[in-house]
Scaffold this motif. Sequence first.
Motif, PDB file in Angstrom:
ATOM      1  N   SER A 212       0.795  -1.238   0.000  1.00  0.00           N
ATOM      2  CA  SER A 212       0.000   0.000   0.000  1.00  0.00           C
ATOM      3  C   SER A 212       0.826   1.285   0.000  1.00  0.00           C
ATOM      4  O   SER A 212       0.398   2.284  -0.594  1.00  0.00           O
ATOM      5  N   VAL A 213       1.973   1.301   0.639  1.00  0.00           N
ATOM      6  CA  VAL A 213       2.730   2.555   0.810  1.00  0.00           C
ATOM      7  C   VAL A 213       3.109   3.202  -0.519  1.00  0.00           C
ATOM      8  O   VAL A 213       2.971   4.430  -0.660  1.00  0.00           O
ATOM      9  N   PRO A 214       3.596   2.483  -1.534  1.00  0.00           N
ATOM     10  CA  PRO A 214       3.965   3.162  -2.790  1.00  0.00           C
ATOM     11  C   PRO A 214       2.823   3.926  -3.444  1.00  0.00           C
ATOM     12  O   PRO A 214       3.070   4.913  -4.151  1.00  0.00           O
ATOM     13  N   TYR A 215       1.581   3.519  -3.222  1.00  0.00           N
ATOM     14  CA  TYR A 215       0.443   4.226  -3.813  1.00  0.00           C
ATOM     15  C   TYR A 215       0.042   5.456  -2.985  1.00  0.00           C
ATOM     16  O   TYR A 215      -0.689   6.324  -3.483  1.00  0.00           O
ATOM     17  N   GLU A 220       1.146  12.448  -0.987  1.00  0.00           N
ATOM     18  CA  GLU A 220       1.793  13.178   0.100  1.00  0.00           C
ATOM     19  C   GLU A 220       3.003  13.972  -0.360  1.00  0.00           C
ATOM     20  O   GLU A 220       3.400  14.927   0.306  1.00  0.00           O
ATOM     21  N   MET A 221       3.590  13.614  -1.481  1.00  0.00           N
ATOM     22  CA  MET A 221       4.827  14.246  -1.920  1.00  0.00           C
ATOM     23  C   MET A 221       4.632  15.270  -3.033  1.00  0.00           C
ATOM     24  O   MET A 221       5.565  16.020  -3.351  1.00  0.00           O
ATOM     25  N   GLY A 223       2.115  18.395  -5.015  1.00  0.00           N
ATOM     26  CA  GLY A 223       1.058  19.369  -4.851  1.00  0.00           C
ATOM     27  C   GLY A 223      -0.104  19.120  -5.788  1.00  0.00           C
ATOM     28  O   GLY A 223      -0.154  18.123  -6.520  1.00  0.00           O
ATOM     29  N   LEU A 224      -1.032  20.070  -5.779  1.00  0.00           N
ATOM     30  CA  LEU A 224      -2.270  19.902  -6.540  1.00  0.00           C
ATOM     31  C   LEU A 224      -2.020  19.834  -8.035  1.00  0.00           C
ATOM     32  O   LEU A 224      -2.677  19.079  -8.747  1.00  0.00           O
ATOM     33  N   THR A 225      -1.064  20.594  -8.543  1.00  0.00           N
ATOM     34  CA  THR A 225      -0.857  20.671  -9.986  1.00  0.00           C
ATOM     35  C   THR A 225      -0.111  19.465 -10.557  1.00  0.00           C
ATOM     36  O   THR A 225      -0.182  19.208 -11.752  1.00  0.00           O
ATOM     37  N   SER A 226       0.626  18.739  -9.724  1.00  0.00           N
ATOM     38  CA  SER A 226       1.432  17.619 -10.222  1.00  0.00           C
ATOM     39  C   SER A 226       1.016  16.265  -9.648  1.00  0.00           C
ATOM     40  O   SER A 226       1.544  15.234 -10.063  1.00  0.00           O
ATOM     41  N   ARG A 227       0.099  16.247  -8.703  1.00  0.00           N
ATOM     42  CA  ARG A 227      -0.280  15.001  -8.031  1.00  0.00           C
ATOM     43  C   ARG A 227      -0.940  14.006  -8.989  1.00  0.00           C
ATOM     44  O   ARG A 227      -0.680  12.805  -8.937  1.00  0.00           O
ATOM     45  N   GLY A 284       2.052  11.688  10.509  1.00  0.00           N
ATOM     46  CA  GLY A 284       1.520  12.712  11.392  1.00  0.00           C
ATOM     47  C   GLY A 284       1.868  14.134  11.019  1.00  0.00           C
ATOM     48  O   GLY A 284       1.797  15.031  11.862  1.00  0.00           O
ATOM     49  N   GLU A 285       2.218  14.405   9.772  1.00  0.00           N
ATOM     50  CA  GLU A 285       2.592  15.749   9.340  1.00  0.00           C
ATOM     51  C   GLU A 285       1.622  16.251   8.283  1.00  0.00           C
ATOM     52  O   GLU A 285       1.075  15.466   7.501  1.00  0.00           O
ATOM     53  N   SER A 286       1.423  17.568   8.285  1.00  0.00           N
ATOM     54  CA  SER A 286       0.550  18.173   7.287  1.00  0.00           C
ATOM     55  C   SER A 286       1.276  18.249   5.940  1.00  0.00           C
ATOM     56  O   SER A 286       2.477  17.998   5.841  1.00  0.00           O
ATOM     57  N   PHE A 287       0.516  18.630   4.919  1.00  0.00           N
ATOM     58  CA  PHE A 287       1.104  18.706   3.585  1.00  0.00           C
ATOM     59  C   PHE A 287       2.218  19.752   3.524  1.00  0.00           C
ATOM     60  O   PHE A 287       3.269  19.523   2.908  1.00  0.00           O
ATOM     61  N   LEU A 288       2.009  20.904   4.167  1.00  0.00           N
ATOM     62  CA  LEU A 288       3.024  21.955   4.156  1.00  0.00           C
ATOM     63  C   LEU A 288       4.285  21.511   4.890  1.00  0.00           C
ATOM     64  O   LEU A 288       5.404  21.821   4.458  1.00  0.00           O
ATOM     65  N   GLU A 289       4.127  20.803   5.991  1.00  0.00           N
ATOM     66  CA  GLU A 289       5.285  20.297   6.726  1.00  0.00           C
ATOM     67  C   GLU A 289       6.057  19.268   5.901  1.00  0.00           C
ATOM     68  O   GLU A 289       7.302  19.255   5.914  1.00  0.00           O
ATOM     69  N   ILE A 290       5.326  18.421   5.180  1.00  0.00           N
ATOM     70  CA  ILE A 290       5.992  17.436   4.327  1.00  0.00           C
ATOM     71  C   ILE A 290       6.768  18.126   3.208  1.00  0.00           C
ATOM     72  O   ILE A 290       7.921  17.771   2.913  1.00  0.00           O
ATOM     73  N   GLN A 291       6.150  19.140   2.593  1.00  0.00           N
ATOM     74  CA  GLN A 291       6.837  19.857   1.524  1.00  0.00           C
ATOM     75  C   GLN A 291       8.078  20.575   2.028  1.00  0.00           C
ATOM     76  O   GLN A 291       9.117  20.607   1.362  1.00  0.00           O
TER      77      GLN A 291
END
Length: 301
Positions: A212-215, A220-221, A223-227, A284-291
Amino acid sequence: MATSGTQLRFFLVVHAATGKSALAGPKCTRHCKINSNTPTSSSYEQRGQRSSDDNESSHENESSHENEVQHAEKLSQKRVSILGLFREPFLRRNITVCLLAISAQRLTGFPAIFVYSTEIFRMCGLAKEISSYGSVALAGLQVLVAILGSLLLDKVGRRPVLLTGLFGCALCTLAMVTFAALSGFNICTECRYGNLVALMFFMIFFVIGPASVPYLLPAEMFGLTSRQSASALVLVVSLALSTIITAVFPIMQVYLMEWTFTIFSAITLVLALFLSVTLTETKGESFLEIQKKLEDNFLGN
């Protein structure tokens, strides 16, 4: 004289009455004016209500304007194509990590085990009936372990679960090769049953993390334009590798026989080592924290 006295008293009474009224009239008038000009509590409440309504309407107008601006900015942003993922260095690094993860998942040998599990058991020397029961047991084990894997993802984290699953799958395929070689050379005929145990543990390690993790990584990695492009590319690579492995595995069995899974084990170990260096934990991190973390890793901070 009586008449004049009576007239005099009447005049004094009338004068007194008119004098009081004259004196009382202006005082009453001034009092009424003062009372009429003095604001009451109800007028204060009405003014406060009007001011609060005005503030709320202004805030609503401002928020609606901000939403319109954000929506316009999102629409104005150009979506990144699949080729565009490789043009920008930051996106190229992220998509490389995602492709390594999905390649490691497929190259564990899972597509071949899933399709040819019965033949694998029979190749290892197990009877036809035992091989069929082993395939059914593998399918049922996937469902049970999938529930456990979903719980571990949020508690342990994506990175530890994925790496543990990959290293576990590599060790299990090595064990399958060892048991097959021992039973094939008649060194230990009972070792053929070890293949069934090794495949069971392989399925446990695979379903816990690599399944499941690769999908989840593209969501998570990127943004909206490239996801969308990243998720589509990961899915295409997954299907392509599954098709190739399923088609090539019978040919590998003809030439490599019991040593077939040595190739899968070696590739899985190499890719797991690469991921241990490049994969970032996102638990446990938000999208901004991950970026922010991905950018720091990209810049070498």
